[in-house]
Design an enzyme around this catalytic site. Structure first.
Site, PDB file in Angstrom:
ATOM      1  N   GLY A  92       0.843  -7.471  20.066  1.00 10.64           N
ATOM      2  CA  GLY A  92       0.741  -8.838  19.542  1.00 10.64           C
ATOM      3  C   GLY A  92       2.095  -9.515  19.533  1.00 10.64           C
ATOM      4  O   GLY A  92       2.445 -10.244  18.605  1.00 10.64           O
ATOM      5  N   TYR A 103     -10.430  -8.584   6.733  1.00  3.24           N
ATOM      6  CA  TYR A 103      -8.979  -8.454   6.914  1.00  3.24           C
ATOM      7  C   TYR A 103      -8.370  -7.551   5.836  1.00  3.24           C
ATOM      8  O   TYR A 103      -7.544  -6.689   6.120  1.00  3.24           O
ATOM      9  CB  TYR A 103      -8.359  -9.852   6.863  1.00  3.24           C
ATOM     10  CG  TYR A 103      -6.903  -9.940   7.228  1.00  3.24           C
ATOM     11  CD1 TYR A 103      -6.479  -9.885   8.552  1.00  3.24           C
ATOM     12  CD2 TYR A 103      -5.933 -10.118   6.244  1.00  3.24           C
ATOM     13  CE1 TYR A 103      -5.139  -9.989   8.889  1.00  3.24           C
ATOM     14  CE2 TYR A 103      -4.591 -10.241   6.565  1.00  3.24           C
ATOM     15  CZ  TYR A 103      -4.197 -10.172   7.891  1.00  3.24           C
ATOM     16  OH  TYR A 103      -2.867 -10.285   8.218  1.00  3.24           O
ATOM     17  N   LYS A 111      -6.467  -4.036   6.519  1.00  2.00           N
ATOM     18  CA  LYS A 111      -5.064  -3.858   6.150  1.00  2.00           C
ATOM     19  C   LYS A 111      -4.887  -2.736   5.126  1.00  2.00           C
ATOM     20  O   LYS A 111      -3.868  -2.029   5.129  1.00  2.00           O
ATOM     21  CB  LYS A 111      -4.490  -5.165   5.621  1.00  2.00           C
ATOM     22  CG  LYS A 111      -4.343  -6.254   6.681  1.00  2.00           C
ATOM     23  CD  LYS A 111      -3.507  -5.804   7.870  1.00  2.00           C
ATOM     24  CE  LYS A 111      -3.085  -6.954   8.762  1.00  2.00           C
ATOM     25  NZ  LYS A 111      -2.307  -6.505   9.936  1.00  2.00           N
TER      26      LYS A 111
END
Length: 253
Positions: free
Chosen positions: A13, A154, A158
């Protein structure tokens, strides 16, 4: 760095934002850097920038959630830059929504990029690290791991990365490989700008409101995260493993 003067790092990324800042910093630290992103062409400007500054870099297009794509990418890096001994799992996406509105595709996309992607990249890269008897894996978690409205997918991903980090630290430590995680707070990136737009608040106002809630009274920059990665990638960080550092401007997330 020690006996090997040039080590190779992969940053996923890395075309923009935090990933790009990490790639720049690792290049300045003396690493050859594979700039990996879904779109190879998006990596080219950063590669040119690094090379213009005297560094070595390679643009790599890969889908971190795809097993074959990951295998090919890591093989390409090993052949063209050298065995990857540092891996920064930064690739990420958001598909925010409240639970009752969240689709299965929203859930799967986030899990696949963050968790499956970090698993696939780490599994492929660790072969080179264990062979060399030295390696560094840094996973990008988030303060959202502690819970955040509208981010069930998310937050779960995480938080999962933190458990993944600690387990890999246990498994790989005997081979000279450390594994740590960084949990950023509010960082000024395209992703946070998109969030501001989604909630209908001008980005400058959004940042100012966030800064008021942070102990150091400012929002973070991608370079703040890059500095933490730089520490973990050093030889003299060899006794730090399995840790999660919150780079969030204060003790509260």
């Amino acid at each position: 760095m020690s006996s090997n003067p040039i080590r190779t790092a992969i940053v996923t990324g890395a075309a923009r934002g935090i990933g790009a800042a990490v790639a720049r910093r690792l290049s300045r630290d003396g690493f050859a850097v594979a700039v990996l992103d879904l779109d190879k062409s998006a990596c080219e400007p950063l590669v040119s920038e690094i090379e213009s500054a005297g560094g070595r870099a390679l643009a790599v297009g890969a889908d971190v959630s795809d097993e074959r794509s990951v295998a090919q990418a890591v093989e390409q890096v090993a052949e063209q830059l050298g065995a990857p001994l540092v891996l920064v799992n930064n690739a990420g996406v958001t598909r925010d929504n409240l639970l009752f509105k969240m689709t299965t595709a929203d859930w799967d996309t986030v899990m696949n990029v963050h968790l499956r992607g970090s698993f696939l990249m780490s599994r492929a890269a660790q072969v080179h690290m264990t062979d060399a008897g030295w390696g560094r894996i840094v996973n990008l978690s988030s303060i959202s791991a502690l819970g955040n409205r509208g981010q069930a997918n998310y937050s779960a991903a995480k938080a999962g990365l933190q458990g993944f980090t600690k387990t890999l630290a246990i498994e790989l430590g005997r081979y000279g490989v450390t594994v740590n995680a960084i949990a950023p707070g509010f960082i000024e990136t395209d992703m946070t700008a998109a969030t501001a737009k989604r909630v209908g608040v001008p980005f400058e106002e959004y940042k100012a409101a966030a800064a008021r809630e942070i102990a150091v009274q400012r929002v973070g920059q991608p370079s703040d995260i890059a500095s933490a990665v730089s520490f973990f990638a050093r030889d003299d960080a060899s006794f730090v493993s399995g840790q999660v550092i919150y780079v969030a401007g204060g003790p509260k997330a």
